[in-house]
Design an enzyme around this catalytic site. Structure first.
Site, mmCIF file in Angstrom:
data_model
loop_
_atom_site.group_PDB
_atom_site.id
_atom_site.type_symbol
_atom_site.label_atom_id
_atom_site.label_comp_id
_atom_site.label_asym_id
_atom_site.label_seq_id
_atom_site.Cartn_x
_atom_site.Cartn_y
_atom_site.Cartn_z
ATOM 1 N N SER A 30 -3.594 -2.321 0.465
ATOM 2 C CA SER A 30 -2.632 -2.317 1.731
ATOM 3 C C SER A 30 -1.192 -2.212 1.488
ATOM 4 O O SER A 30 -0.917 -2.070 0.190
ATOM 5 C CB SER A 30 -2.995 -3.629 2.249
ATOM 6 O OG SER A 30 -2.550 -4.806 1.300
ATOM 7 N N LYS A 31 -0.609 -1.967 2.360
ATOM 8 C CA LYS A 31 0.919 -1.853 2.273
ATOM 9 C C LYS A 31 1.744 -3.077 1.525
ATOM 10 O O LYS A 31 2.732 -2.762 0.979
ATOM 11 C CB LYS A 31 1.314 -1.723 3.623
ATOM 12 C CG LYS A 31 1.122 -0.433 4.372
ATOM 13 C CD LYS A 31 2.035 -0.195 5.472
ATOM 14 C CE LYS A 31 1.377 1.032 6.384
ATOM 15 N NZ LYS A 31 0.766 0.418 7.323
ATOM 16 N N ARG A 32 0.982 -4.085 1.461
ATOM 17 C CA ARG A 32 1.405 -5.256 0.687
ATOM 18 C C ARG A 32 1.929 -4.950 -0.643
ATOM 19 O O ARG A 32 2.864 -5.404 -0.969
ATOM 20 C CB ARG A 32 0.292 -6.471 0.715
ATOM 21 C CG ARG A 32 0.663 -7.418 0.187
ATOM 22 C CD ARG A 32 -0.192 -8.826 0.634
ATOM 23 N NE ARG A 32 -1.750 -8.464 0.571
ATOM 24 C CZ ARG A 32 -2.452 -8.708 -0.494
ATOM 25 N NH1 ARG A 32 -1.722 -9.182 -1.775
ATOM 26 N NH2 ARG A 32 -3.524 -8.281 -0.819
ATOM 27 N N SER A 33 0.983 -4.306 -1.360
ATOM 28 C CA SER A 33 1.563 -3.659 -2.806
ATOM 29 C C SER A 33 2.151 -2.511 -2.857
ATOM 30 O O SER A 33 1.706 -1.410 -3.746
ATOM 31 C CB SER A 33 0.501 -3.860 -3.554
ATOM 32 O OG SER A 33 -0.807 -3.189 -3.079
ATOM 33 N N GLY A 34 2.899 -1.899 -1.756
ATOM 34 C CA GLY A 34 3.445 -0.695 -1.751
ATOM 35 C C GLY A 34 2.710 0.209 -0.927
ATOM 36 O O GLY A 34 1.772 -0.113 -0.166
#
Ligand code: GLU
Length: 481
Positions: free
Chosen positions: A262-266
């Protein structure tokens, strides 16, 4: 390569069918790569189809972006919206008449039915089911409407959808190429809406009709579609069509191993990785091994080598972690394979403010030091901008301010005299004055770059130019006085 044109007497045809709801997801690029490899390995065709039936989620311009991004990764399709092909059109909203014909066939045979339920009724049903901890599904309220009732509703222009008639308590079995035998009981399957109240089909209906008409033999897709497969198989059965072979790929996991990428890690967008300066071939190589292995130790694959080595037997059942470090490793490898001429073009793209001469100076200094091309901007910031910093940074190694000023003044004299061969001259200067080398370079580095971690500073000076070098030294001196 052996000329394998077919599997089971059929020309292999695969497709990627993204929806124009935003940027191409990196997971879709991986799916595409496997689709592509299978088709090319067997001299078949790879098709691009635009699944644009969900107009609420439509993002303006994204269809063009999807196509461009795939091309920018160096991949191409044999049939698609831009180039056409024998089974077009390849955009679902341009195929509405085709779906009308096929839904009529299902209605006539009783495999689909009109549903006149209002949104309010469906919402209430859902809420009741939720409260009773039941899976939300349609209760087949409209399944048994008489012909007369249906006609009356149609005459009265009551809005309707058309649903799939799912039989009760039957087992649907299919062989997933990756997961083996998969069974579903039809009691778990909802009477899926096939045609929405605006007359446009849902993904489920359109995809089945299209995959059949476009003669798709293998469907690679994300495992989130696995629970939809029984609906699709029922449709194939109702039409009397042979279903393609399904392969539900694993999901990509976040680097911490927790949850879907997910966007959480880029970013999760294929385009964003290119913008960040990952090379297409590095990303593709990374993705090849993110769900497949060659069964050997080989790590580096060109696209052609991958096509040759690709086999469905080596697709993984376990979800892989999207490991950015591994991606960096591949990018570093492919960057180091580039000639200076190739790097020139890439450096220019990522340092548009640099002149050709500056780029030529920077290539040998930086080519071994960057992981991705966007690092260039950070590493060369001092060349193009006035970097703000505190006087304390100049004295980071505990240097006496007076000594720092002396170091800078004397360096300035040397630089003014001759801007060439500064490495030897500054080393001699340090020796002659008995200065500590680490201390000197901290002061000098911060004066020039405004930061502590920088590329080899002396080698960068020719790109900075004499005038700017001297003015940066003057600014540092004035901070210390
Ligand atoms: N349009 C679907 C998507 O956006 C395609 C799913 C499939 O490949 O069947 O993912």
């Amino acid at each position: 390569m052996i000329e394998l044109a077919m599997i089971d007497n059929k020309i292999v045809r695969t497709r990627i069918a993204p929806s124009p709801t935003g940027e191409l997801h990196i997971g879709t690029l991986r799916t595409l790569l496997y689709d592509y490899a299978l088709a090319k390995k067997y001299n078949g065709q790879f098709i691009f189809r635009l699944e644009d039936t969900d107009q609420k989620r439509y993002v303006e311009g994204s269809e063009t972006r999807l196509l461009e991004t795939i091309k920018d990764y160096g991949l191409n399709w044999d049939e698609g919206p831009d180039i056409g092909g024998p089974y077009g059109p390849y955009v679902q909203t341009e195929r509405l008449e085709i779906y009308q014909k096929y839904i009529k066939e299902l209605l006539d045979k009783g495999f689909a039915y009109y549903c006149f339920c209002t949104q309010e009724r469906l919402d209430n049903l859902r809420a009741t089911q939720k409260a009773a901890k039941q899976l939300p599904r349609y209760d087949q309220h409209c399944l048994h409407l008489s012909k007369e009732e249906i006609q009356k509703n149609l005459d009265n222009k009551i809005p309707y959808t058309i649903r799939l008639a799912v039989p009760k308590n039957e087992t649907i079995i299919f062989e997933d190429l990756i997961r083996g035998k998969i069974k579903f009981n039809t009691n778990e399957v909802d009477d899926q809406v096939l045609i929405k109240s605006n007359g446009i089909p849902t993904y489920h209906f359109a995809a089945v009709v299209d995959d059949h008409l476009m003669k798709i033999t293998h469907v690679f897709r994300g495992e989130e579609w696995l629970t939809s497969t029984p609906k699709h198989l029922l449709l194939y059965r109702y039409f009397g069509w042979e279903a393609p072979i399904f392969a539900h790929l694993t999901v990509l996991l976040n680097a911490d191993g927790h949850g879907k990428m997910s966007k959480r890690s880029g970013s999760t967008h294929a385009r964003a990785f290119l913008d960040e300066g990952y090379l297409p071939e590095a990303m593709l190589n990374f993705l090849m091994l993110l769900g497949w292995n060659p069964g050997t130790d080989q790590e580096f694959f060109t696209l052609d080598q991958f096509i040759e080595a690709f086999s469905v037997e080596h697709l993984h059942k376990k979800s892989p972690i999207f490991d950015h470090k591994k991606l960096d490793y591949f990018n570093g490898y492919y960057l180091r394979q580039k000639s200076d001429e190739q790097l020139f073009i890439l450096f220019k793209k990522f340092l548009p403010e640099a002149s050709d001469d500056q780029i030529k100076i920077l290539i040998p200094v930086l080519k071994e030091r960057i992981i991705k091309l966007s690092d260039l901007k950070i590493q060369t910031k001092f060349i193009f901008e006035d970097v703000e910093y505190d006087k304390e940074l100049l004295l980071k190694k505990g240097t006496d301010p007076k000594l720092a000023v002396e170091m800078l003044n004397k360096s300035k004299e040397i630089i003014k005299l001759n801007f060439n061969d500064l490495s030897t001259k500054l080393t001699d200067l340090i020796k002659d004055n008995n200065w500590n080398i680490g201390e000197f370079f901290m002061v000098f580095r911060v004066a020039i770059c405004g930061t502590v971690f920088t590329p080899p500073v002396i080698e960068c000076l020719p790109a900075l130019g004499l005038e700017k070098t001297l003015s940066k030294i003057d600014i540092a001196i004035s901070k210390l006085n």
